[in-house]
Scaffold this active site. Structure first.
Site, PDB file in Angstrom:
ATOM      1  N   SER A   1       0.877  -1.089  -0.023  1.00  0.00           N
ATOM      2  CA  SER A   1       0.120   0.175  -0.023  1.00  0.00           C
ATOM      3  C   SER A   1       1.054   1.310  -0.008  1.00  0.00           C
ATOM      4  O   SER A   1       0.306   2.150  -0.344  1.00  0.00           O
ATOM      5  CB  SER A   1      -0.961   0.102   1.292  1.00  0.00           C
ATOM      6  OG  SER A   1      -0.198  -0.022   2.416  1.00  0.00           O
TER       7      SER A   1
ATOM      8  N   ASP B   1      -2.950   6.833  11.589  1.00  0.00           N
ATOM      9  CA  ASP B   1      -2.247   6.142  10.478  1.00  0.00           C
ATOM     10  C   ASP B   1      -0.816   6.938  10.524  1.00  0.00           C
ATOM     11  O   ASP B   1      -0.921   8.189   9.945  1.00  0.00           O
ATOM     12  CB  ASP B   1      -2.922   6.115   9.241  1.00  0.00           C
ATOM     13  CG  ASP B   1      -2.016   5.636   8.065  1.00  0.00           C
ATOM     14  OD1 ASP B   1      -0.861   5.194   8.500  1.00  0.00           O
ATOM     15  OD2 ASP B   1      -2.479   5.434   7.057  1.00  0.00           O
TER      16      ASP B   1
ATOM     17  N   HIS C   1       1.296   5.393   6.515  1.00  0.00           N
ATOM     18  CA  HIS C   1       0.883   6.080   5.072  1.00  0.00           C
ATOM     19  C   HIS C   1       1.282   7.311   5.230  1.00  0.00           C
ATOM     20  O   HIS C   1       1.413   8.112   6.234  1.00  0.00           O
ATOM     21  CB  HIS C   1      -0.480   5.716   4.739  1.00  0.00           C
ATOM     22  CG  HIS C   1      -0.520   4.189   4.411  1.00  0.00           C
ATOM     23  ND1 HIS C   1      -1.180   3.637   5.427  1.00  0.00           N
ATOM     24  CD2 HIS C   1      -0.335   3.311   3.592  1.00  0.00           C
ATOM     25  CE1 HIS C   1      -1.077   2.239   5.036  1.00  0.00           C
ATOM     26  NE2 HIS C   1      -0.853   2.198   3.977  1.00  0.00           N
TER      27      HIS C   1
END
Ligand SMILES: *[C@@H]1O[C@H](CO)[C@@H](O)[C@H](O)[C@H]1NC(C)=O
Ligand SMILES: *[C@@H]1O[C@H](CO)[C@@H](O)[C@H](O)[C@H]1NC(C)=O
Ligand SMILES: *[C@@H]1O[C@H](CO)[C@@H](O)[C@H](O)[C@H]1NC(C)=O
Ligand SMILES: *[C@@H]1O[C@H](CO)[C@@H](O)[C@H](O)[C@H]1NC(C)=O
Length: 433
Positions: A161, A409, A412
Site C-alpha cells: 500500500s 495512521d 502512510h
C-alpha cells in the site's frame, strides 16, 4: 558508538514488545472489527511480538555482521548507492514557501485515507518543505518535461500500500499537465493502470506485497483466517508476466514479511514465522525476506531489461506514545533534524537486508547492462514525522463523539506531502541515467 546504541535499543524494544504483547492480544480482536486501512500492512498485531522468538535478531544485527551499513565507518560502501553526481539521499528538509504542486482540489486521484486536506487536518506547515541534498540542488519535478521524456513509455510501481500511496503522488503531480485516465483495474482496485493519452504514457501500480508467490488468507477487513503461504523460490506472476512491458519499474516490499507465514521452497515446507502449535521451525522473517530479494534481484539481472529499475527502500512509521494498536499518535507539525529520531528495529532489519542484497546485485548489474538503482528514501522519510495522516485518515475524525476509537495512521503519507519528493528524486535519477 552506533552499535552500542543499537544494542540498547534492541533491549528497549524487547521489553516494549513484552509489554505490548499482552496489550496486543487484548486489543487485537476489537481492532480487527474497525476495518483498518492498516489491514494492508499490519493486519495481525500479534505478529510483531513473534519476532522476539526468532534467533535472527542476533544474526542480522550483531556487530560482526558485515552487512550493517548504518555506521559512519562504512562510508566507502555507501558510495555504491549514490548517484554519480551527488548523494541525493543525504541532506535536509528546507522551507519551500511555494508549497505543493497540487492540492485536494486540483487532483482527483487522492484516496480518502491519504487526503488529509479534505479530511480536515488543521495544520498546513507540513506542506511547505522540500528535500535538499547536501551537495547539490534537487530540482522540482517538471511534469511537462517528464511526460515528454516518457512518450510511448510505461512505468510500474510494484509492492504494497505504500507503493499505492506513491503512485497517487506521481499521478497527481502529472495531472497538472494532463489528467490520467484509468484504463484497467482488478476486482479490488489493488492493481491499476492509468494512461496519459496525449503522451501515450502509462503508469501501473501492481499489488504484490511479497513480490513472491503467496497465498493470503484475509477477508476484506484484514482478518486473517490462516497464515500466509509464501513460496520463497517462486516470484509473483502478477508482475513477472508483464515485466517486459514496462520501461521503468519501482519495486518495494518488506512490511508484509512480518506477518505470520509458512514458508515453502520447492513446494516443501521450509519453516515458518510465528506458527505456534504447528511443529514447524520458526526461521524468522528476515531469512524469508532475504531469499525473496535474492530471487527478485537475480531475476532482474537475468532479464536483459533495457529500461531502468529501482528498488525503493523501506519507509519508517512514526508512532509515538504507543503503537498503532495501542493509541500511538504522530502529532508533530514539522520535520526533524537528522539524529532526532531513530529507525525502529523492524525497519532496521528490513533496510539492512535491502542494502545488502542490492549491493550484491549491483556489483553484477552493470556487467549485464541492467540499469538498477536504489531509491533510498528511508532516512529522508524518517525526518518527516509530520507527514502522516494520523487521525485524518478519516473524514473530520473529531466531528463525532468517538475520539477514543480513532486509530492513527502514522505509516502512510498525506497527499500532498513529503513523498512527493520521492518523485523529485526519481525524476533526477531518470535524468542522471
Ligand atoms: C480541500 O481542503 C479544504 C481544506 O483544506 C477544504 O475546505 C475543501 O473543501 C477541500 N476540497 C475538496 C474538494 O475536498
Ligand atoms: C504506445 O506505447 C506503447 C508502449 O508503451 C507502444 O507499444 C504503442 O505502440 C504506442 N502507441 C502508439 C500509437 O504509438
Ligand atoms: C514434530 O516433528 C518432528 C520431526 O518432523 C517429529 O519427529 C515429531 O514427532 C513431531 N511432533 C509432533 C508433536 O507432532
Ligand atoms: C555475480 O556474478 C558472479 C559471477 O558470475 C556470481 O558468482 C554471483 O553469484 C553473482 N552475484 C549475484 C548477486 O547475482
Amino acid at each position: 558508538m552506533v552499535r552500542a546504541a543499537m544494542r540498547l535499543n534492541l533491549k528497549a524494544w524487547w521489553w516494549n514488545l513484552r509489554k505490548h504483547n499482552y496489550l496486543a492480544v487484548k486489543f487485537a480482536v476489537s481492532i480487527f472489527f474497525l476495518g483498518l486501512a492498516f489491514r494492508l500492512l499490519f493486519s495481525r498485531s500479534d505478529d510483531i511480538p513473534s519476532v522476539s522468538h526468532s534467533p535472527f535478531l542476533d544474526k542480522t544485527l550483531s556487530p560482526e555482521s558485515p552487512a550493517y551499513v548504518g555506521g559512519p565507518e562504512n562510508g566507502d560502501e555507501n558510495k555504491i548507492f549514490q548517484s554519480e553526481k551527488c548523494d541525493l539521499f543525504t541532506g535536509d528538509w528546507i522551507r519551500n514557501p511555494a508549497g505543493p504542486v497540487y492540492t485536494n482540489e486540483s487532483c482527483h486521484l487522492i484516496e480518502h485515507p491519504q487526503n488529509c486536506m479534505t479530511n480536515g487536518r488543521p495544520d498546513t506547515q507540513y506542506l511547505y518543505w522540500k528535500w535538499k541534498p547536501r551537495d547539490c540542488e534537487l530540482p522540482q519535478f517538471n511534469a511537462k518535461r517528464f511526460l515528454e521524456l516518457m512518450r510511448n513509455k510505461a512505468w510500474a510501481l510494484i509492492g504494497d500500500s505504500i507503493s499505492r500511496n506513491h503512485v497517487q503522488s506521481l499521478l497527481c503531480i502529472l495531472s497538472k499537465v494532463e489528467r490520467a485516465v484509468l484504463v484497467y483495474h482488478d476486482e479490488e482496485y489493488k492493481s491499476r493502470r492509468w494512461h496519459f493519452p496525449s503522451y501515450n504514457f502509462s503508469v501501473s501500480v501492481i499489488w504484490s506485497p511479497f513480490l513472491a508467490k503467496a497465498a493470503i488468507f484475509e477477508d476484506q477487513n484484514g482478518v486473517s483466517t490462516s497464515e500466509v503461504k509464501l513460496h520463497l523460490d517462486m516470484l509473483d506472476t502478477s508482475w513477472t508476466s508483464q515485466y517486459h512491458n514496462w520501461d521503468y519499474i519501482v519495486f518495494s516490499s518488506g512490511k508484509w514479511f512480518i506477518k505470520a507465514a509458512i514458508y515453502y521452497e520447492k513446494h516443501a515446507v521450509l519453516g515458518c514465522h510465528y506458527c505456534p502449535g504447528k511443529n514447524l521451525t520458526d526461521i524468522g522473517f528476515a531469512i524469508a525476506y532475504r531469499k525473496v530479494l535474492e530471487n527478485v534481484f537475480s531475476f532482474i539481472l537475468r532479464s536483459n531489461h533495457k529500461g531502468m529499475i529501482f528498488y525503493r527502500t523501506t519507509t519508517p512509521s512514526h508512532f509515538e506514545n504507543g503503537e498503532w494498536f495501542s493509541g500511538g499518535t504522530c502529532k508533530r507539525k514539522e520535520p526533524v533534524k537528522e539524529g532526532v529520531l531513530e529507525l525502529n528495529v523492524l525497519n532496521k532489519i528490513l533496510r539492512e537486508i535491502e542494502l545488502d542484497e542490492f549491493k550484491k546485485a549491483s556489483v553484477n548489474a552493470s556487467g549485464k547492462g541492467v540499469n538498477f538503482k536504489l531509491l533510498d528514501v528511508t532516512q529522508l522519510s524518517l525526518l518527516r514525522p509530520d507527514g502522516h495522516p494520523g487521525p485524518y485518515r478519516y473524514f473530520h475524525p473529531f466531528a463525532k463523539e468517538m475520539k477514543e476509537k480513532i486509530v492513527n495512521d502514522c505509516l502512510h503519507w498525506c497527499l500532498p506531502g513529503p513523498i512527493d519528493s520521492w518523485n523529485d528524486l526519481l525524476m533526477q535519477m531518470v535524468l542522471d541515467g
